[in-house]
Every structure is written in structure tokens, then in C-alpha cells.
Design a protein around this motif. Structure first.
Motif, mmCIF file in Angstrom:
data_model
loop_
_atom_site.group_PDB
_atom_site.id
_atom_site.type_symbol
_atom_site.label_atom_id
_atom_site.label_comp_id
_atom_site.label_asym_id
_atom_site.label_seq_id
_atom_site.Cartn_x
_atom_site.Cartn_y
_atom_site.Cartn_z
ATOM 1 N N LEU A 1 51.217 23.230 40.238
ATOM 2 C CA LEU A 1 50.019 23.292 41.063
ATOM 3 C C LEU A 1 48.855 22.636 40.347
ATOM 4 O O LEU A 1 48.743 22.726 39.123
ATOM 5 N N PRO A 2 47.965 21.995 41.099
ATOM 6 C CA PRO A 2 46.728 21.521 40.475
ATOM 7 C C PRO A 2 45.956 22.720 39.920
ATOM 8 O O PRO A 2 46.065 23.840 40.424
ATOM 9 N N ALA A 3 45.173 22.465 38.898
ATOM 10 C CA ALA A 3 44.427 23.544 38.243
ATOM 11 C C ALA A 3 43.500 24.274 39.219
ATOM 12 O O ALA A 3 43.296 25.490 39.101
ATOM 13 N N ALA A 4 42.954 23.550 40.188
ATOM 14 C CA ALA A 4 42.026 24.168 41.140
ATOM 15 C C ALA A 4 42.711 25.141 42.096
ATOM 16 O O ALA A 4 42.042 25.922 42.770
ATOM 17 N N CYS A 5 44.047 25.123 42.157
ATOM 18 C CA CYS A 5 44.770 26.023 43.062
ATOM 19 C C CYS A 5 45.014 27.401 42.446
ATOM 20 O O CYS A 5 45.610 28.267 43.080
ATOM 21 N N GLN A 6 44.561 27.597 41.226
ATOM 22 C CA GLN A 6 44.612 28.919 40.582
ATOM 23 C C GLN A 6 43.255 29.156 39.943
ATOM 24 O O GLN A 6 42.781 28.334 39.170
ATOM 25 N N TRP A 7 42.628 30.268 40.297
ATOM 26 C CA TRP A 7 41.325 30.554 39.713
ATOM 27 C C TRP A 7 41.235 32.047 39.413
ATOM 28 O O TRP A 7 41.930 32.855 40.022
ATOM 29 N N PRO A 8 40.378 32.418 38.446
ATOM 30 C CA PRO A 8 40.311 33.819 38.028
ATOM 31 C C PRO A 8 39.696 34.710 39.106
ATOM 32 O O PRO A 8 38.828 34.289 39.859
ATOM 33 N N ARG A 9 40.165 35.907 39.143
ATOM 34 C CA ARG A 9 39.656 36.897 40.102
ATOM 35 C C ARG A 9 38.543 37.689 39.438
ATOM 36 O O ARG A 9 38.701 38.186 38.328
ATOM 37 N N GLU A 10 37.438 37.773 40.139
ATOM 38 C CA GLU A 10 36.330 38.600 39.651
ATOM 39 C C GLU A 10 36.731 40.062 39.835
ATOM 40 O O GLU A 10 37.020 40.487 40.949
ATOM 41 N N PRO A 11 36.802 40.827 38.761
ATOM 42 C CA PRO A 11 37.289 42.204 38.870
ATOM 43 C C PRO A 11 36.336 43.135 39.627
ATOM 44 O O PRO A 11 36.757 44.195 40.082
ATOM 45 N N ALA A 12 35.073 42.723 39.811
ATOM 46 C CA ALA A 12 34.125 43.598 40.498
ATOM 47 C C ALA A 12 34.501 43.784 41.970
ATOM 48 O O ALA A 12 34.252 44.845 42.542
ATOM 49 N N ALA A 13 35.105 42.777 42.567
ATOM 50 C CA ALA A 13 35.486 42.867 43.983
ATOM 51 C C ALA A 13 36.930 43.357 44.090
ATOM 52 O O ALA A 13 37.786 42.990 43.293
ATOM 53 N N SER A 14 37.175 44.159 45.087
ATOM 54 C CA SER A 14 38.522 44.702 45.287
ATOM 55 C C SER A 14 39.461 43.619 45.824
ATOM 56 O O SER A 14 39.023 42.586 46.343
ATOM 57 N N ARG A 15 40.739 43.897 45.712
ATOM 58 C CA ARG A 15 41.746 42.984 46.252
ATOM 59 C C ARG A 15 41.552 42.829 47.758
ATOM 60 O O ARG A 15 41.662 41.731 48.301
ATOM 61 N N GLU A 16 41.245 43.930 48.426
ATOM 62 C CA GLU A 16 41.029 43.887 49.878
ATOM 63 C C GLU A 16 39.845 42.993 50.237
ATOM 64 O O GLU A 16 39.903 42.235 51.203
ATOM 65 N N ALA A 17 38.777 43.043 49.455
ATOM 66 C CA ALA A 17 37.608 42.199 49.715
ATOM 67 C C ALA A 17 37.963 40.718 49.556
ATOM 68 O O ALA A 17 37.544 39.878 50.365
ATOM 69 N N TRP A 18 38.738 40.387 48.530
ATOM 70 C CA TRP A 18 39.179 39.001 48.337
ATOM 71 C C TRP A 18 40.036 38.545 49.518
ATOM 72 O O TRP A 18 39.885 37.427 50.013
ATOM 73 N N ILE A 19 40.930 39.402 49.957
ATOM 74 C CA ILE A 19 41.821 39.031 51.064
ATOM 75 C C ILE A 19 41.035 38.856 52.357
ATOM 76 O O ILE A 19 41.261 37.900 53.105
ATOM 77 N N ARG A 20 40.089 39.729 52.609
ATOM 78 C CA ARG A 20 39.276 39.588 53.830
ATOM 79 C C ARG A 20 38.453 38.298 53.800
ATOM 80 O O ARG A 20 38.334 37.601 54.807
ATOM 81 N N ALA A 21 37.881 37.967 52.646
ATOM 82 C CA ALA A 21 37.114 36.721 52.513
ATOM 83 C C ALA A 21 38.035 35.507 52.698
ATOM 84 O O ALA A 21 37.658 34.520 53.339
ATOM 85 N N ALA A 22 39.231 35.577 52.147
ATOM 86 C CA ALA A 22 40.193 34.480 52.290
ATOM 87 C C ALA A 22 40.616 34.317 53.745
ATOM 88 O O ALA A 22 40.716 33.180 54.244
ATOM 89 N N MET A 23 40.872 35.417 54.436
ATOM 90 C CA MET A 23 41.264 35.338 55.838
ATOM 91 C C MET A 23 40.158 34.697 56.677
ATOM 92 O O MET A 23 40.430 33.830 57.519
#
Length: 183
Positions: free
Chosen positions: A34-56
Motif C-alpha cells: 500500500l502507498p504510505a498515505a493509505c495507512q495513518w495513525p489513529r488519534e487515541p482521543a476519538a473512539s473507534r465508533e467516531a472514526w467509523i462514523r466519520a469515515a462512513m
């Protein structure tokens, strides 16, 4: 006598092997690279659910239809279909087949000719995106398939592009920050 034979065998090996080494097959590329931009660090302050909702929300804004989500695993799968006008005309004839029959009888005769014309839908490109949100990072993968109107796959390959991943990751992070910044 052996030296000319060895030289001839070496020349034949180079000539035949050289055809294989002249170019690279894009379909033989490692899909896991994968290109490097296709993997990025997750900010631990936000929940997994918040990341998924933003992605959706971001994927839907880009015309993708969400096909499945799993909050426990942290996976979002989406799909986008785009018509490919003119692509079907490359190897499909517009006028196809032909038939003739005729006969003569007591009441007269005639000849009938038939000609079939292919009127079908254009092929479509189906892009599939998967986003995995784990404890440390997010990983975005995308593949593309071009499918003819009869269901035949014309082309299929990984479609991971650095620019696409950068745009999507930035937009997801922006959505997440805007959501958290609201009261």
C-alpha cells in the motif's frame, strides 16, 4: 565443438528470457504493498465508533454506498459504480449475426433475411473500498473491477492510489475534528 554449442544455448536463453524481462505486468504487483498515505495513525482521543462514523460520512459524500460495517472489528466496506461509456464497443460488434432463409411454394415464395443488432448497457467500473480502524492505525484499501453488461469481468486490479488515500484520510480527520469541536 562444445564452445559454439554453449554460446548458442546462452544466446537462446538470453533471447527467450529477455522477452519476459522486458516489461512488468501491472497485475502481478503485490496487492499488499500500500502507498504510505493509505495507512495513518489513529488519534487515541476519538473512539473507534467516531472514526467509523466519520469515515462512513466521507465515503458517502464521495458517492460510495456503504455495504457493511462492523464496529467490533472496526471495518467499513463501501462500493461505487461508474459507467464506462464506449468501453464495450472495443471488442463487441454493434451488428451481430445474420440469418437467411427462403422458399418457394404454390402460393409464391420469398426470401427472409435477419440481422441482429447488439443494444446493451455499457460496462461499469465497480470500486470497492475497505477501511480498517484498529487500536493504532487506519488502513484504507481500494480495488477496481470493470464488468461487462453480461457479467463478464473485463479488468480487475488493486486500485490503491496515494492521492486518493491522502484526500480521504485528510477529509476523515477533518470530519472527526469538526464533530469533536462541536458542543
Amino acid at each position: 565443438m562444445k564452445q559454439p554449442l554453449y554460446a548458442l544455448m546462452l544466446l537462446a536463453t538470453v533471447a527467450l528470457g529477455g522477452c519476459q524481462a522486458m516489461g512488468t505486468d501491472p497485475l502481478a504487483a503485490d496487492a499488499r504493498a500500500l502507498p504510505a498515505a493509505c495507512q495513518w495513525p489513529r488519534e487515541p482521543a476519538a473512539s473507534r465508533e467516531a472514526w467509523i462514523r466519520a469515515a462512513m460520512a466521507e465515503l458517502e459524500a464521495r458517492g460510495f454506498a456503504i455495504r457493511s460495517t462492523d464496529l467490533t472489528l472496526g471495518v467499513v466496506s463501501a462500493e461505487r459504480t461508474t459507467r464506462q461509456p464506449g468501453l464495450g464497443a472495443i471488442d463487441e460488434p454493434w451488428i451481430d449475426g445474420g440469418m437467411g432463409w427462403g422458399g418457394w411454394g404454390h402460393a409464391g415464395g420469398g426470401v427472409h433475411l435477419g440481422l441482429g443488432m447488439r443494444i446493451g448497457d455499457e460496462p461499469v467500473q465497480v470500486e470497492r473500498v475497505s477501511l480498517v480502524v484498529d487500536d493504532a492505525q487506519l488502513t484504507l484499501t481500494r480495488d477496481s473491477r470493470v464488468v461487462a453488461d453480461d457479467g463478464r469481468v473485463i479488468d480487475s486490479r488493486p486500485y490503491n492510489r496515494d492521492a486518493f488515500c491522502r484526500e480521504v484520510s485528510g477529509a476523515i480527520q477533518s470530519r472527526l475534528l469538526n464533530r469533536e469541536g462541536q458542543p
